[in-house]
Scaffold this motif. Structure first.
Motif, PDB file in Angstrom:
ATOM      1  N   ALA A 143       0.829  -1.209   0.000  1.00 46.17           N
ATOM      2  CA  ALA A 143       0.000   0.000   0.000  1.00 46.17           C
ATOM      3  C   ALA A 143       0.862   1.257   0.000  1.00 46.17           C
ATOM      4  N   ALA A 144       1.957   1.241   0.762  1.00 44.26           N
ATOM      5  CA  ALA A 144       2.840   2.403   0.809  1.00 44.26           C
ATOM      6  C   ALA A 144       3.471   2.674  -0.553  1.00 44.26           C
ATOM      7  N   VAL A 145       3.879   1.624  -1.239  1.00 49.78           N
ATOM      8  CA  VAL A 145       4.465   1.796  -2.571  1.00 49.78           C
ATOM      9  C   VAL A 145       3.411   2.301  -3.546  1.00 49.78           C
ATOM     10  N   LEU A 146       2.229   1.741  -3.494  1.00 48.61           N
ATOM     11  CA  LEU A 146       1.165   2.134  -4.412  1.00 48.61           C
ATOM     12  C   LEU A 146       0.767   3.594  -4.234  1.00 48.61           C
ATOM     13  N   VAL A 147       0.727   4.049  -2.995  1.00 49.55           N
ATOM     14  CA  VAL A 147       0.317   5.430  -2.718  1.00 49.55           C
ATOM     15  C   VAL A 147       1.489   6.402  -2.801  1.00 49.55           C
ATOM     16  N   GLY A 148       2.672   5.956  -2.387  1.00 43.07           N
ATOM     17  CA  GLY A 148       3.788   6.880  -2.243  1.00 43.07           C
ATOM     18  C   GLY A 148       4.675   7.081  -3.449  1.00 43.07           C
ATOM     19  N   VAL A 149       4.636   6.169  -4.398  1.00 44.97           N
ATOM     20  CA  VAL A 149       5.518   6.274  -5.562  1.00 44.97           C
ATOM     21  C   VAL A 149       4.789   7.036  -6.676  1.00 44.97           C
ATOM     22  N   PRO A 150       5.425   8.066  -7.223  1.00 49.11           N
ATOM     23  CA  PRO A 150       4.774   8.793  -8.320  1.00 49.11           C
ATOM     24  C   PRO A 150       4.903   8.012  -9.634  1.00 49.11           C
ATOM     25  N   GLY A 151       4.008   8.291 -10.552  1.00 56.55           N
ATOM     26  CA  GLY A 151       4.071   7.661 -11.861  1.00 56.55           C
ATOM     27  C   GLY A 151       2.737   7.092 -12.278  1.00 56.55           C
ATOM     28  N   PRO A 152       2.715   6.470 -13.445  1.00 55.32           N
ATOM     29  CA  PRO A 152       1.475   5.873 -13.942  1.00 55.32           C
ATOM     30  C   PRO A 152       1.005   4.738 -13.032  1.00 55.32           C
ATOM     31  N   PHE A 153      -0.303   4.546 -12.997  1.00 60.71           N
ATOM     32  CA  PHE A 153      -0.881   3.559 -12.091  1.00 60.71           C
ATOM     33  C   PHE A 153      -0.353   2.155 -12.357  1.00 60.71           C
ATOM     34  N   LEU A 154      -0.265   1.751 -13.609  1.00 55.12           N
ATOM     35  CA  LEU A 154       0.186   0.386 -13.903  1.00 55.12           C
ATOM     36  C   LEU A 154       1.614   0.141 -13.439  1.00 55.12           C
ATOM     37  N   LEU A 155       2.467   1.145 -13.563  1.00 55.31           N
ATOM     38  CA  LEU A 155       3.833   1.019 -13.072  1.00 55.31           C
ATOM     39  C   LEU A 155       3.843   0.888 -11.549  1.00 55.31           C
ATOM     40  N   ARG A 156       3.059   1.751 -10.888  1.00 53.10           N
ATOM     41  CA  ARG A 156       2.970   1.684  -9.423  1.00 53.10           C
ATOM     42  C   ARG A 156       2.402   0.350  -8.958  1.00 53.10           C
ATOM     43  N   ALA A 157       1.406  -0.163  -9.682  1.00 54.99           N
ATOM     44  CA  ALA A 157       0.811  -1.440  -9.315  1.00 54.99           C
ATOM     45  C   ALA A 157       1.820  -2.577  -9.458  1.00 54.99           C
ATOM     46  N   ALA A 158       2.600  -2.558 -10.526  1.00 57.28           N
ATOM     47  CA  ALA A 158       3.630  -3.588 -10.727  1.00 57.28           C
ATOM     48  C   ALA A 158       4.695  -3.509  -9.629  1.00 57.28           C
ATOM     49  N   LEU A 159       5.121  -2.303  -9.302  1.00 56.62           N
ATOM     50  CA  LEU A 159       6.110  -2.140  -8.232  1.00 56.62           C
ATOM     51  C   LEU A 159       5.551  -2.571  -6.882  1.00 56.62           C
ATOM     52  N   ALA A 160       4.288  -2.250  -6.640  1.00 56.78           N
ATOM     53  CA  ALA A 160       3.651  -2.635  -5.377  1.00 56.78           C
ATOM     54  C   ALA A 160       3.542  -4.151  -5.268  1.00 56.78           C
ATOM     55  N   GLY A 161       3.187  -4.814  -6.365  1.00 56.25           N
ATOM     56  CA  GLY A 161       3.126  -6.274  -6.359  1.00 56.25           C
ATOM     57  C   GLY A 161       4.482  -6.900  -6.127  1.00 56.25           C
ATOM     58  N   ALA A 162       5.498  -6.344  -6.751  1.00 51.53           N
ATOM     59  CA  ALA A 162       6.858  -6.844  -6.546  1.00 51.53           C
ATOM     60  C   ALA A 162       7.313  -6.635  -5.102  1.00 51.53           C
ATOM     61  N   ALA A 163       6.962  -5.491  -4.529  1.00 49.83           N
ATOM     62  CA  ALA A 163       7.316  -5.229  -3.138  1.00 49.83           C
ATOM     63  C   ALA A 163       6.621  -6.223  -2.210  1.00 49.83           C
TER      64      ALA A 163
END
Length: 77
Positions: free
Chosen positions: A42-62
């Motif tokens: 959740a922190a990565v999804l909310v805190g990382v700037p950028g397009p949603f799909l990129l944030r979602a991929a990073l959040a899943g990886a985290a």
């Protein structure tokens, strides 16, 4: 509200089938592993700037990364 009710019904049905067919229930200790992983996701999804799909991929990886790092995760599942 509908999503919460639907997920609750699905979880209850899965637990009932697991108990009836195999006479076992999942360990509650696994919640202690999932909670920090979900918070990091959740922190990565909310805190990382950028397009949603990129944030979602990073959040899943985290999320997966935290599950792999924490001790006992594979044994508790």
């Amino acid at each position: 509200m509908t999503t919460v009710v639907t997920e609750s019904i699905g979880l209850t049905a899965a637990l009932a089938l697991l108990w009836r067919r195999h006479a076992l229930l999942p360990s509650v200790r696994y919640g202690l592993v999932v909670l920090p992983a979900a918070l990091v996701m959740a922190a990565v999804l909310v805190g990382v700037p950028g397009p949603f799909l990129l944030r979602a991929a990073l959040a899943g990886a985290a999320y997966v990364g935290v599950l792999l790092i924490l001790p006992g995760t594979v044994r508790v599942i």
